[in-house]
Scaffold this motif. Sequence first.
Motif, PDB file in Angstrom:
ATOM      1  N   ARG A 235     -12.787 -29.094  -4.250  1.00  0.00           N
ATOM      2  CA  ARG A 235     -12.636 -29.289  -2.814  1.00  0.00           C
ATOM      3  C   ARG A 235     -11.474 -28.511  -2.216  1.00  0.00           C
ATOM      4  NH1 ARG A 235     -15.739 -32.382  -5.032  1.00  0.00           N
ATOM      5  NH2 ARG A 235     -17.379 -33.562  -3.958  1.00  0.00           N
ATOM      6  N   ILE A 236     -10.481 -28.183  -3.009  1.00  0.00           N
ATOM      7  CA  ILE A 236      -9.373 -27.400  -2.457  1.00  0.00           C
ATOM      8  C   ILE A 236      -9.436 -25.949  -2.909  1.00  0.00           C
ATOM      9  CG2 ILE A 236      -7.925 -29.457  -2.325  1.00  0.00           C
ATOM     10  CD1 ILE A 236      -6.346 -28.393  -4.726  1.00  0.00           C
TER      11      ILE A 236
ATOM     12  N   HIS B 271      -6.892 -35.194   3.080  1.00  0.00           N
ATOM     13  CA  HIS B 271      -8.091 -34.902   2.291  1.00  0.00           C
ATOM     14  C   HIS B 271      -8.871 -36.185   2.025  1.00  0.00           C
ATOM     15  CE1 HIS B 271      -5.713 -31.282   0.575  1.00  0.00           C
ATOM     16  NE2 HIS B 271      -6.581 -30.827   1.463  1.00  0.00           N
TER      17      HIS B 271
ATOM     18  N   ASP C 291     -12.700 -37.418   3.477  1.00  0.00           N
ATOM     19  CA  ASP C 291     -13.715 -37.299   2.436  1.00  0.00           C
ATOM     20  C   ASP C 291     -14.592 -38.550   2.451  1.00  0.00           C
ATOM     21  OD1 ASP C 291     -15.232 -37.083   0.123  1.00  0.00           O
ATOM     22  OD2 ASP C 291     -13.564 -36.460  -1.143  1.00  0.00           O
TER      23      ASP C 291
ATOM     24  N   TYR D  80      -4.526 -34.085  -3.949  1.00  0.00           N
ATOM     25  CA  TYR D  80      -5.489 -34.508  -2.938  1.00  0.00           C
ATOM     26  C   TYR D  80      -4.715 -35.354  -1.941  1.00  0.00           C
ATOM     27  CZ  TYR D  80     -10.432 -34.716  -1.640  1.00  0.00           C
ATOM     28  OH  TYR D  80     -11.653 -34.517  -1.022  1.00  0.00           O
TER      29      TYR D  80
END
Length: 273
Positions: free
Chosen positions: A55-56, A72, A76, A68
């Motif tokens: 995700r990053i 984030h 999410d 995270y």
Amino acid sequence: MTQSVPPIRSLLAGVTKDDIRRDPFPHVVIRDALPRDLYDALSASMPTAEYIGTRIGKEITSNERYNYMSEHILQDEAMARVWKDFVTYHASPEFYAEFLDLFQEDLLANLPDAEKQCGPLRELRVGRRNRDGFETHDILMDCTAVINSAVTGRPSAYRGPHVDKPHKLFGGLFYMRQTQDDADGGDLVLYKYREGAHKFTTSASEYGDNRFDIDPKYVEEVTTVPYRSNTLVMYPINPLALHGVSVRSLTPHQRRFVALVGDLQNPLFDLAL
């Protein structure tokens, strides 16, 4: 059926000034910081390095750090409600006030000019990192789920002796070690300066800022805080708050913790020693 979410309890609930240890610098070490049901719910739904990395946009390598951050987590849809509630509280004005109730005297004892530089601590406007800015807030809090990835190739330490960036007001580590994690090391080591001259080095980091590391020859170990589940370590940041992570053995297991921070716009001290 919707799964119930355990009520959020502060990591500092019940912690008092009597819990503060001052050798080699003011800090607390709190075992069983959260009720078991809350800790278990967070532990069961904590993201992995692979999840965060995807995700990053960060490749998985040996013993690297994957963050995270609260924004984030909050954005999410797949993250558990317990995590959203947990990071919201621990990046809030209420948690900042708890920190001051515990550590304000020690913070000002070590940084007597802090309030001249950033204003009265109790009056700082609290925002959240990656949501708010210094145009409207004085301190930006964050509560970040962090993974150090598995150690492959050779044993290593993620980071040796250092002081956190001087624009941070405090640091906190909440350890979430898994039961099956049988690795050696990965503990928090607290240091003090050896007698004589010493020098920090700065190097580029993934945060686009400087990190302040010191050669081990300038410091000596004072104590080690074992990497254990449901354990909180928290401290005000100042030039004496030297710490690092001990070498981890080769392991397929990930080192899991929550990082608590409060960022200021300007540094409170100078480490160009």
